[in-house]
Design an enzyme around this catalytic site. Sequence first.
Site, PDB file in Angstrom:
ATOM      1  N   GLU A 173       2.270  -9.432  11.404  1.00  0.00           N
ATOM      2  CA  GLU A 173       2.067  -8.863  10.067  1.00  0.00           C
ATOM      3  C   GLU A 173       3.412  -8.479   9.436  1.00  0.00           C
ATOM      4  O   GLU A 173       3.695  -8.802   8.290  1.00  0.00           O
ATOM      5  CB  GLU A 173       1.135  -7.652  10.184  1.00  0.00           C
ATOM      6  CG  GLU A 173       0.548  -7.167   8.872  1.00  0.00           C
ATOM      7  CD  GLU A 173      -0.422  -6.007   9.075  1.00  0.00           C
ATOM      8  OE1 GLU A 173      -0.615  -5.559  10.235  1.00  0.00           O
ATOM      9  OE2 GLU A 173      -0.990  -5.535   8.073  1.00  0.00           O
ATOM     10  N   ASP A 192       0.776  -1.243   0.000  1.00  0.00           N
ATOM     11  CA  ASP A 192       0.000   0.000   0.000  1.00  0.00           C
ATOM     12  C   ASP A 192       0.808   1.294   0.000  1.00  0.00           C
ATOM     13  O   ASP A 192       0.582   2.163  -0.817  1.00  0.00           O
ATOM     14  CB  ASP A 192      -0.943   0.026   1.211  1.00  0.00           C
ATOM     15  CG  ASP A 192      -1.889  -1.163   1.205  1.00  0.00           C
ATOM     16  OD1 ASP A 192      -1.745  -2.062   0.368  1.00  0.00           O
ATOM     17  OD2 ASP A 192      -2.789  -1.190   2.072  1.00  0.00           O
TER      18      ASP A 192
HETATM   19  C1  GLC Z   1      -2.963  -4.331   3.602  1.00  0.00           C
HETATM   20  C2  GLC Z   1      -1.774  -4.863   2.807  1.00  0.00           C
HETATM   21  C3  GLC Z   1      -2.242  -5.812   1.725  1.00  0.00           C
HETATM   22  C4  GLC Z   1      -3.071  -6.922   2.352  1.00  0.00           C
HETATM   23  C5  GLC Z   1      -4.183  -6.365   3.270  1.00  0.00           C
HETATM   24  C6  GLC Z   1      -4.834  -7.450   4.112  1.00  0.00           C
HETATM   25  O1  GLC Z   1      -3.808  -3.560   2.813  1.00  0.00           O
HETATM   26  O2  GLC Z   1      -1.024  -3.814   2.263  1.00  0.00           O
HETATM   27  O3  GLC Z   1      -1.165  -6.359   1.024  1.00  0.00           O
HETATM   28  O4  GLC Z   1      -3.591  -7.730   1.381  1.00  0.00           O
HETATM   29  O5  GLC Z   1      -3.678  -5.400   4.142  1.00  0.00           O
HETATM   30  O6  GLC Z   1      -3.879  -8.172   4.830  1.00  0.00           O
END
Ligand code: GLC
Length: 418
Positions: free
Chosen positions: A390, A163
């Site tokens: 994470e 992101d």
């Molecule tokens: C965030 C991350 C993305 C992921 C999501 C759910 O948006 O950047 O890569 O898929 O979270 O974990």
Amino acid sequence: MKETIEIAKEVLKNNRRSGYTLPTNNKLYPAQWNWDSAFIALGYSYFNIDYAIKELETLLTGQWNDGMVPHILFHDNDESYFPNHKTWECGNKIPSSGITQPPIIATIVKNIVDQNKLDQGQMKRMETIIKKLKKYLDWFYNYRDTNKIGLVSIIHPWESGLDNSPIWDSPLDKVKIEENLKYERRDLNVSKSENRPLKKDYDAYITLLNQFKKNKYNPNKIVNESMFNVIDIGFNSIVIRATKDLIKVAKKFNLNFSDLENKITLSEESLIKFYKNEEQSFFSYDFKNHSLIKVDAISNYFILFADLENKEINNKIISKLKKYNSQKEYFFTTVNPKDKTFEETRYWRGPVWINSNWIIYQGLINKDKNFSELLKNKTLELLENKKFHEYYNFKNGDCLGANNFSWSAALYLDLKFN
Ligand code: GLC
């Protein structure tokens, strides 16, 4: 003490809802995400193949008629996440977002089929999945390869899955933020702000979303009019690999996807042009503003995952990767610590992420066995010591972001059993 393998399975089982699995159960992400689900399915394949297939089927139930598989499916009316189904206002069968994510699912389906003895019923279900994936990849080439060069554009940073990577900084700076923009973030209620994207990033994310919504998610219109359009190296590497893997796995089902074969040659020829000799690197291209994005981020090295037929360039990338930060205890950082955009604890701007290590590992296996083993062992060691979070601090392995994170657990199982 419980074995890490058992803990990994529990994380997945606890995050499982009806037919799909949350990225984490701590309220940060209360829905089904596209590439998370693919990684999660791979994890399930080591202890419950039906959960694995079901995870993929549920994701593909949300496929749009034009072939796109959305980046988020909102299966229930949970509104604790922003932006939720009420903001996006779209979806086919299941309320969803209106953009996609890296199609890692094709490679994962190939891995699951190759590694398991599926019964007739399971093979039948896999065949349906594979046909839907063909439609998904066709969608990329039909709507996102606007120049017909075999490379696709992403039109929102969220599509990359990375992101707030600094790769998006300069393209986002040029997005004209909507006036009187109103929205309320929810991520900061459950996560520390110093680990999350900034307000200025969110303003641009929501401005882009609103523009897509205004265009009713028309796939041609939203690409042509998007204020953000990037030909990203990491994303295209995953698309090329997906194309190669889908063709291979389809053969096992007597499906002939030879029209995709032509794409590969073209894609590789085009991609090679983004290799810059001086820096010995691939760089993404800001298509909207016609400029190369010179950030040393780990996703540029996903090119190894694309398996380009070019030994010389692959070797140069590997030797550069060895100097990136693999001398450190914990690697790979999402951005090179020497790059001026590096931030030690902020999301995709520095911390170590397990899926990005996994992608690099897959790219190294057939090119540098020793280096791939080193990466695998270091990643396993990190997960065994710290368990499933994470992302992680590269200096001390400190756990960052959400805990009980599904893809960290799922990919642990894959690395452990492979
Ligand atoms: C965030 C991350 C993305 C992921 C999501 C759910 O948006 O950047 O890569 O898929 O979270 O974990």
